[in-house]
Design a protein around this motif. Sequence first.
Motif, PDB file in Angstrom:
ATOM      1  N   ALA A  15       0.840  -1.209   0.000  1.00  0.00           N
ATOM      2  CA  ALA A  15       0.000   0.000   0.000  1.00  0.00           C
ATOM      3  C   ALA A  15       0.865   1.244   0.000  1.00  0.00           C
ATOM      4  O   ALA A  15       1.980   1.247   0.534  1.00  0.00           O
ATOM      5  CB  ALA A  15      -0.927   0.002   1.207  1.00  0.00           C
ATOM      6  N   ASN A  16       0.345   2.314  -0.590  1.00  0.00           N
ATOM      7  CA  ASN A  16       1.001   3.608  -0.600  1.00  0.00           C
ATOM      8  C   ASN A  16       0.055   4.661  -0.046  1.00  0.00           C
ATOM      9  O   ASN A  16      -1.164   4.462   0.007  1.00  0.00           O
ATOM     10  CB  ASN A  16       1.422   3.996  -2.024  1.00  0.00           C
ATOM     11  CG  ASN A  16       2.427   3.031  -2.613  1.00  0.00           C
ATOM     12  OD1 ASN A  16       3.485   2.792  -2.026  1.00  0.00           O
ATOM     13  ND2 ASN A  16       2.101   2.465  -3.770  1.00  0.00           N
ATOM     14  N   LYS A  75      -9.978  -1.666   0.607  1.00  0.00           N
ATOM     15  CA  LYS A  75     -11.203  -2.339   1.009  1.00  0.00           C
ATOM     16  C   LYS A  75     -10.867  -3.358   2.085  1.00  0.00           C
ATOM     17  O   LYS A  75      -9.689  -3.635   2.359  1.00  0.00           O
ATOM     18  CB  LYS A  75     -11.859  -3.012  -0.191  1.00  0.00           C
ATOM     19  CG  LYS A  75     -12.155  -2.082  -1.358  1.00  0.00           C
ATOM     20  CD  LYS A  75     -12.860  -2.819  -2.483  1.00  0.00           C
ATOM     21  CE  LYS A  75     -11.996  -3.945  -3.051  1.00  0.00           C
ATOM     22  NZ  LYS A  75     -10.764  -3.437  -3.700  1.00  0.00           N
ATOM     23  N   VAL A  76     -11.892  -3.912   2.665  1.00  0.00           N
ATOM     24  CA  VAL A  76     -11.683  -4.936   3.689  1.00  0.00           C
ATOM     25  C   VAL A  76     -10.958  -6.124   3.064  1.00  0.00           C
ATOM     26  O   VAL A  76     -11.375  -6.663   2.035  1.00  0.00           O
ATOM     27  CB  VAL A  76     -13.027  -5.382   4.291  1.00  0.00           C
ATOM     28  CG1 VAL A  76     -12.811  -6.515   5.304  1.00  0.00           C
ATOM     29  CG2 VAL A  76     -13.716  -4.211   4.970  1.00  0.00           C
ATOM     30  N   PHE A 100      -3.619  -6.805   6.879  1.00  0.00           N
ATOM     31  CA  PHE A 100      -4.734  -6.521   5.992  1.00  0.00           C
ATOM     32  C   PHE A 100      -5.565  -5.360   6.554  1.00  0.00           C
ATOM     33  O   PHE A 100      -5.576  -5.100   7.762  1.00  0.00           O
ATOM     34  CB  PHE A 100      -5.633  -7.750   5.834  1.00  0.00           C
ATOM     35  CG  PHE A 100      -4.949  -8.931   5.222  1.00  0.00           C
ATOM     36  CD1 PHE A 100      -4.775  -9.027   3.850  1.00  0.00           C
ATOM     37  CD2 PHE A 100      -4.463  -9.955   6.031  1.00  0.00           C
ATOM     38  CE1 PHE A 100      -4.140 -10.123   3.287  1.00  0.00           C
ATOM     39  CE2 PHE A 100      -3.835 -11.056   5.476  1.00  0.00           C
ATOM     40  CZ  PHE A 100      -3.669 -11.136   4.104  1.00  0.00           C
ATOM     41  N   ALA A 101      -6.250  -4.676   5.653  1.00  0.00           N
ATOM     42  CA  ALA A 101      -7.201  -3.633   6.060  1.00  0.00           C
ATOM     43  C   ALA A 101      -8.479  -4.306   6.513  1.00  0.00           C
ATOM     44  O   ALA A 101      -9.018  -5.161   5.799  1.00  0.00           O
ATOM     45  CB  ALA A 101      -7.481  -2.675   4.907  1.00  0.00           C
ATOM     46  N   ILE A 114      -8.903   5.254   3.430  1.00  0.00           N
ATOM     47  CA  ILE A 114      -7.796   5.808   2.653  1.00  0.00           C
ATOM     48  C   ILE A 114      -6.530   5.734   3.497  1.00  0.00           C
ATOM     49  O   ILE A 114      -6.540   6.102   4.678  1.00  0.00           O
ATOM     50  CB  ILE A 114      -8.071   7.273   2.259  1.00  0.00           C
ATOM     51  CG1 ILE A 114      -9.340   7.358   1.415  1.00  0.00           C
ATOM     52  CG2 ILE A 114      -6.895   7.867   1.496  1.00  0.00           C
ATOM     53  CD1 ILE A 114      -9.744   8.770   1.085  1.00  0.00           C
ATOM     54  N   VAL A 115      -5.444   5.263   2.884  1.00  0.00           N
ATOM     55  CA  VAL A 115      -4.158   5.212   3.580  1.00  0.00           C
ATOM     56  C   VAL A 115      -3.608   6.634   3.671  1.00  0.00           C
ATOM     57  O   VAL A 115      -3.359   7.285   2.657  1.00  0.00           O
ATOM     58  CB  VAL A 115      -3.164   4.292   2.833  1.00  0.00           C
ATOM     59  CG1 VAL A 115      -1.821   4.272   3.566  1.00  0.00           C
ATOM     60  CG2 VAL A 115      -3.726   2.889   2.721  1.00  0.00           C
ATOM     61  N   THR A 116      -3.428   7.110   4.899  1.00  0.00           N
ATOM     62  CA  THR A 116      -2.962   8.489   5.094  1.00  0.00           C
ATOM     63  C   THR A 116      -1.485   8.571   5.456  1.00  0.00           C
ATOM     64  O   THR A 116      -0.885   9.644   5.315  1.00  0.00           O
ATOM     65  CB  THR A 116      -3.781   9.176   6.195  1.00  0.00           C
ATOM     66  OG1 THR A 116      -3.684   8.401   7.415  1.00  0.00           O
ATOM     67  CG2 THR A 116      -5.250   9.275   5.789  1.00  0.00           C
ATOM     68  N   SER A 117      -0.893   7.481   5.918  1.00  0.00           N
ATOM     69  CA  SER A 117       0.537   7.511   6.230  1.00  0.00           C
ATOM     70  C   SER A 117       1.094   6.102   6.259  1.00  0.00           C
ATOM     71  O   SER A 117       0.382   5.146   6.574  1.00  0.00           O
ATOM     72  CB  SER A 117       0.801   8.216   7.565  1.00  0.00           C
ATOM     73  OG  SER A 117       0.295   7.452   8.639  1.00  0.00           O
ATOM     74  N   ILE A 118       2.380   5.996   5.911  1.00  0.00           N
ATOM     75  CA  ILE A 118       3.133   4.745   5.995  1.00  0.00           C
ATOM     76  C   ILE A 118       4.316   4.990   6.925  1.00  0.00           C
ATOM     77  O   ILE A 118       5.117   5.901   6.689  1.00  0.00           O
ATOM     78  CB  ILE A 118       3.631   4.278   4.611  1.00  0.00           C
ATOM     79  CG1 ILE A 118       2.445   3.979   3.693  1.00  0.00           C
ATOM     80  CG2 ILE A 118       4.527   3.061   4.762  1.00  0.00           C
ATOM     81  CD1 ILE A 118       1.604   2.791   4.123  1.00  0.00           C
TER      82      ILE A 118
END
Length: 386
Positions: free
Chosen positions: A85-86, A92-93, A181-182, A187-191
């Motif tokens: 992920a970025n 999604k789940v 897993f999500a 929405i991915v906001t940080s890594i």
Amino acid sequence: MLMPIERRRRISFFATAALLSVVSVTLSGCSEEKTEAAAVVRPVKVVEIAEADNVRQLSYSGSVRARVEMNLGFRVNGKIVERAANVGDRVKVGDLLARVDATDYELAVRSASANLDAAERQVETVKLVRDRVEQLLAKKFASQAQFDQAVLTYNQAIATRDAAKSALSQAKNQVAYTSLFADRPGIVTSINADVGQVVGSGTPVATVAVEGEKEVQVAVPETEIANFRAGQAVKVGIWSEAGLILDGTVREVAGSADQQSRTFSVRISLPNDQKVLLGMTATVEASADNGAPFVSVPLSALAKKDGYPIVWVVDRGTELVHSRPVTLADFTTDGVRVTEGLDVGDLVVAAGTQFMTDDLKVTISSATAATQSVATTTAEEAHLVR
């Protein structure tokens, strides 16, 4: 010879008289010019002080964020070998976010599986012994104590097998935990970690803003926190969307101040609007009681005299300006708030205060009288009248 001399004297006398006349006329003209210059009055811009109100507007800036933000991390230790992920990705789940090396956990599964096989064989063995002793007891060839011992051994074997099953299930779970897993859409906001990094269990690796309700978080100083309460209606403006004003509701007021900033966190729930995106800058506006009425004037109207703040007030009848000391409350983005020194209807010079002196004659346009008074307890800019 006398006639020419006398004639010369007369000519000199008339020339001198003519010169004095010219000088007199010139001086008279200069005097008239000075009189006219002294009579020139200065045009000024003024603001009219309106009736003070006890309500003022509070304004604070914050950013739009999701009501629920999840800091996701692995439930096991390990070295990250994959990041799927970025920042900015919609997930999604069940979508894979990252994975750690599962070699050791897979070996643990094999070991637990072997232990379970051995435990099951042991159960089969002690079950045969128990059955045999039971047959001998029926024929009176074995004692009750021998049968009880066989039953006890069998029960121990069963417990060992059940423990081996649990160990195997746990080992399999550890393998599953090597993949992150999500578990909710967002929405991915940080890594916070990348491939090659060794992380511990619980260490945040990715932050996911859950889709759904959005909110604005603002920092309120302790002097104003009493003006906010849960359920209070406020107005929220979005900087990037001019004219978009949303009806927000105070959802949560922090019970204690931040250790560093000494401000209180206030969260405002927002209605669903597709134009409002996460991370946008928002302005929260709320009404508060002044406690003591005050009026606002432009910052350009403020001057100093003998080290004290003053404003220049124009007398409507004589159109002469006079200095008046004032007491200041605080400064705003567009002016200064005055608690004492000004009355309703006063005309305050708003520009050119550096040229003002007491009893200076000024001109005010007739439009001033028709100008609507400005509600000076708000943060709105006062009207300027030429």
